[in-house]
Design a protein around this motif. Structure first.
Motif, PDB file in Angstrom:
ATOM      1  N   LEU A  12       0.830  -1.202   0.000  1.00 18.99           N
ATOM      2  CA  LEU A  12       0.000   0.000   0.000  1.00 18.99           C
ATOM      3  C   LEU A  12       0.868   1.257   0.000  1.00 18.99           C
ATOM      4  CD1 LEU A  12      -2.847  -0.836   2.572  1.00 18.99           C
ATOM      5  CD2 LEU A  12      -3.184  -0.098   0.188  1.00 18.99           C
ATOM      6  N   ASP A  13       0.301   2.357  -0.541  1.00 14.62           N
ATOM      7  CA  ASP A  13       0.885   3.700  -0.489  1.00 14.62           C
ATOM      8  C   ASP A  13       2.187   3.834  -1.281  1.00 14.62           C
ATOM      9  OD1 ASP A  13      -1.184   4.463   1.254  1.00 14.62           O
ATOM     10  OD2 ASP A  13      -0.040   3.710   2.976  1.00 14.62           O
ATOM     11  N   ILE A  15       0.367   4.928 -11.213  1.00 19.22           N
ATOM     12  CA  ILE A  15      -0.430   4.897  -9.983  1.00 19.22           C
ATOM     13  C   ILE A  15       0.341   5.699  -8.937  1.00 19.22           C
ATOM     14  CG2 ILE A  15      -1.528   3.440  -8.237  1.00 19.22           C
ATOM     15  CD1 ILE A  15      -1.400   1.135 -10.265  1.00 19.22           C
ATOM     16  N   PRO A  16      -0.076   6.922  -8.611  1.00 21.72           N
ATOM     17  CA  PRO A  16       0.703   7.773  -7.691  1.00 21.72           C
ATOM     18  C   PRO A  16       0.926   7.136  -6.325  1.00 21.72           C
ATOM     19  CG  PRO A  16      -0.966   9.062  -8.839  1.00 21.72           C
ATOM     20  CD  PRO A  16      -1.258   7.626  -9.142  1.00 21.72           C
ATOM     21  N   ARG A  67      -1.923  -7.309  -3.096  1.00 21.19           N
ATOM     22  CA  ARG A  67      -1.365  -6.544  -1.980  1.00 21.19           C
ATOM     23  C   ARG A  67      -0.259  -7.337  -1.306  1.00 21.19           C
ATOM     24  NH1 ARG A  67      -4.825  -3.736   2.963  1.00 21.19           N
ATOM     25  NH2 ARG A  67      -3.015  -3.104   4.223  1.00 21.19           N
ATOM     26  N   GLN A  68       0.854  -6.667  -1.073  1.00 24.12           N
ATOM     27  CA  GLN A  68       1.990  -7.311  -0.409  1.00 24.12           C
ATOM     28  C   GLN A  68       1.727  -7.385   1.091  1.00 24.12           C
ATOM     29  OE1 GLN A  68       5.839  -5.993  -1.700  1.00 24.12           O
ATOM     30  NE2 GLN A  68       6.697  -6.239   0.341  1.00 24.12           N
ATOM     31  N   ALA A  98      10.293   5.792  -6.662  1.00 23.98           N
ATOM     32  CA  ALA A  98      10.510   6.739  -5.574  1.00 23.98           C
ATOM     33  C   ALA A  98       9.501   7.863  -5.741  1.00 23.98           C
ATOM     34  CB  ALA A  98      11.942   7.281  -5.632  1.00 23.98           C
ATOM     35  N   PRO A  99       8.859   8.338  -4.677  1.00 24.37           N
ATOM     36  CA  PRO A  99       7.743   9.295  -4.795  1.00 24.37           C
ATOM     37  C   PRO A  99       8.076  10.521  -5.620  1.00 24.37           C
ATOM     38  CG  PRO A  99       7.905   8.464  -2.557  1.00 24.37           C
ATOM     39  CD  PRO A  99       9.108   7.931  -3.274  1.00 24.37           C
ATOM     40  N   GLN A 100       9.304  11.087  -5.446  1.00 25.69           N
ATOM     41  CA  GLN A 100       9.601  12.321  -6.157  1.00 25.69           C
ATOM     42  C   GLN A 100       9.723  12.117  -7.659  1.00 25.69           C
ATOM     43  OE1 GLN A 100      11.629  10.682  -4.244  1.00 25.69           O
ATOM     44  NE2 GLN A 100      13.749  10.697  -4.937  1.00 25.69           N
ATOM     45  N   MET A 101       9.800  10.863  -8.140  1.00 23.72           N
ATOM     46  CA  MET A 101       9.969  10.612  -9.562  1.00 23.72           C
ATOM     47  C   MET A 101       8.651  10.559 -10.304  1.00 23.72           C
ATOM     48  SD  MET A 101      13.055  10.723 -10.136  1.00 23.72           S
ATOM     49  CE  MET A 101      12.882  10.307 -11.862  1.00 23.72           C
TER      50      MET A 101
END
Length: 644
Positions: A534-535, A573-574, A604-605, A630-633
């Motif tokens: 998740l997330d 998928i953000p 889901r892991q 990575a989120p910033q990418m």
């Protein structure tokens, strides 16, 4: 000039060839004026690398022959499947002419600004060639390879255009050698010309009316501000022309006429005036011979216009002469006669002073070019192909200045770009020869020669539908798959609709089925399973196999558009949420055919299972077709897609 004869080297055509394609090279999705396919470079038949880069090369190749002669700096290279021979020169000389002339190979070069020609005769069983004669080459070869020139052999005569001075001036079209008299042009007939091509159009039922056609661009005589500074023209001379009498026009063409070639939009007075290249498609009946001309414009567009040889001759036979107000003498200027030296003075004077036709030559489409593109095309070749429906289709091969070949179908006066093939990443195409019998295109660069197979049917072999959608006349779907043996095969060249696949032929991979509301996976489709926490930002990817198709991602009954990056479609998928899990399908739709290209199952892991997630890493848990980001990418990739 001294020569070494018969120095053997080992040459092979089946080298591996690989290149990388940047994002900017990928066509945009959903645009039918772009190539449908970008063919994989590893399928290229073969290549031959030069030992050093060449600034200029010239090819000689007989249709259907195993031999290709390549002229470069200080050498003539003979490439043969059975025996490879190299003939090397020992002084600075750029070969500019290779022609088969008087039972020998005729080679000319710059020879250190002193043009010279040599005849190469076969020795034993055509294993190598030996020089036994040399000639003055002025008027045949230019003094420098950068100067304009062309050559043509026709019925035992050598026709050339080359400068007569080392400064590149005094450029004119001549009959330089052979069984007939040497002839040249009158000084005022053309203005600062650049000769592009010459062709002998044979009239087998009436050989005394055979013509030589010359295509060129020249300075416009209209100096008004709104006029283009350059215009493109075609000239013709009679092959039997022997020049005028000893008193007037001796050794000068007595049948030279020229007319302007129009390519553009006459109603808007918008023209492509810069002739780049010409390919003449000969027919048994000369009336059906076609001229394919490649033009560029002042607004950085390229156009192909097609001309009928019958219409070209109609202008020469019926138009009035520009600037001439008197009665047209008999015989009409430009008429082929057995003895041109006996032509009346009145006829020859019209040729001398008014060789240009008043009427312009329009393309067969008249009001617009056959094909317009923003690509900077430099070379053109045209092949005629008989398809499974027994119709003859013309296929255009257009070379770009960035080392690509576009394969274009001419179908009912419309252009369909079948494919784009990348041959070089860093150089333009110097030379190009089409072998219509072997169905190969031989392409020359500064660094290499590439042999391209025109019947690349294996590229469409995944299903009958893929084979039909290609609209490639070289290929048809049969019991053996998509093959170049089109007899009895399934095609739909004119429309490309795949409903023809639901017929009786059932190839090994054919998808002969009725259309369903839910698309079926293609034979290349596979389901990939990924376990994702998740997330976490995540993306999915599927390959683009047709740039004419529309791609969507389907998940839980919803569709989202494809995000194109180079040759892939992405789904971003953000952050993984509970509703993000499940089955994802990448679906392409083209004409009447819909298929699933790629299918994913995201699960889901379990909590507590360690994952790598460093902020310094761009991609975490990467596979070939999906990755945790990575989120910033996430934002960076979206920006890159927009820029593409």
């Amino acid at each position: 000039m001294s020569w070494l004869v018969g120095v053997s080297i080992c040459l092979a055509w089946d080298f591996q060839f690989a290149l990388s394609s940047g994002a900017s090279d990928a066509p945009s999705l959903g645009l039918t004026n772009t190539p449908r396919r970008v063919l994989s470079p590893d399928r290229i038949c073969g290549r031959l690398e030069y030992p050093v880069y060449q600034n200029h090369t010239v090819f000689f190749h007989r249709d259907g022959s195993d031999e290709l002669y390549v002229g470069g700096t200080d050498y003539v290279l003979k490439i043969n499947v059975d025996d490879n021979q190299v003939i090397e020169g020992l002084c600075y000389n750029v070969v500019t002419v290779i022609q088969e002339f008087q039972d020998s190979l005729f080679v000319c070069g710059t020879n250190g600004y002193k043009p010279k020609c040599w005849k190469l005769y076969s020795r034993v069983h055509n294993q190598s060639r030996e020089i036994v004669e040399s000639y003055e080459g002025t008027g045949i070869s230019p003094f420098a390879y950068t100067q304009n020139s062309l050559s043509l052999t026709a019925d035992g005569d050598l026709y050339t255009a080359a400068p007569l001075g080392s400064d590149g001036r005094s450029l004119q079209f001549r009959r330089k050698a052979g069984g007939r008299a040497n002839l040249w042009m009158y000084d005022n007939w053309v203005s600062e010309p650049t000769f592009v091509a010459a062709s002998w159009v044979e009239r087998k039922e009436d050989p005394e009316n055979d013509k030589i056609y010359v295509f060129f661009r020249e300075k416009n005589s209209d100096s008004s501000p709104e006029a283009d500074p350059w215009v493109s023209s075609v000239a013709r001379v009679c092959k039997v022309d022997e020049g005028g009498s000893k008193r007037f026009f001796q050794n000068i063409w007595t049948t030279f006429l020229k007319a302007r070639l129009v390519c553009g939009f006459p109603k808007e007075s918008l023209y492509f005036n810069h002739l780049q290249d010409v390919y003449v498609v000969q027919a048994e009946d000369w009336h059906n011979t076609s001229v394919y001309a490649l033009f560029t414009s002042s607004w950085n567009s390229t156009a192909v216009c097609i001309y009928s040889m019958a219409k070209i001759d109609e202008i020469f036979e019926s138009s009035t002469f520009k600037g001439y107000q008197k009665d047209i003498p008999n015989p009409r200027p430009g008429t082929c006669v057995k003895n041109s030296r006996s032509l009346p003075l009145a006829t020859v004077l019209v040729i001398k002073d008014h060789p240009e036709m008043k009427d312009w030559i329009h393309s067969v489409h008249h009001l617009n070019p056959f094909y317009i593109s923003n690509n900077n095309y430099t070379k053109i070749a045209v092949d005629r192909v008989q398809a499974a429906d027994q119709r003859i289709y013309n296929i255009l091969f257009l070379a770009t200045d960035s080392g690509k070949i576009h394969k274009v179908l001419e179908s009912d006066s419309e252009a369909f770009i079948i494919s784009e093939t990348h041959l070089s990443n860093h150089s333009a195409i110097h030379s190009m020869r089409l072998d219509t019998k072997k169905k190969k295109l031989i392409v020359g660069f500064s660094e290499q020669i590439v042999s391209l197979d025109l019947q690349k049917c294996q590229e469409y072999n995944s299903s009958c539908e893929e084979c039909v959608l290609a609209r490639d006349p070289y290929c048809a779907w049969t019991e053996s798959g998509c093959t170049s043996n089109t007899s009895g095969g399934i095609q739909n060249i004119s429309g490309g609709e795949t409903n023809v696949c639901r017929q009786t032929v059932e190839g090994p991979k054919s998808l002969n089925r009725t259309k369903r509301e839910t698309p079926s996976p293609s034979p290349l489709s596979s389901r990939a399973v990924h376990s994702v926490p998740l997330d976490i930002p995540f993306y999915l990817s599927c390959p683009i196999d047709s740039y004419h198709a529309a791609y969507t991602w389907e998940h839980n009954g919803r569709s989202s558009p494809c995000l194109q990056m180079q040759s892939s479609c992405l789904h971003l998928i953000p952050a993984m949420a509970q509703e993000s899990y499940g089955t994802y399908r990448c679906v392409s739709t083209e004409r009447d055919y819909t298929k699933v290209v790629k299918e994913y199952q995201l699960t889901r892991q379990p909590i507590g299972e360690p994952i790598r997630n460093s902020s310094r890493e761009v991609i975490v848990n990467k596979t070939n077709d999906a990755a945790v980001l990575a989120p910033q990418m996430v934002g960076v990739i979206v920006i890159m897609i927009i820029l593409i």
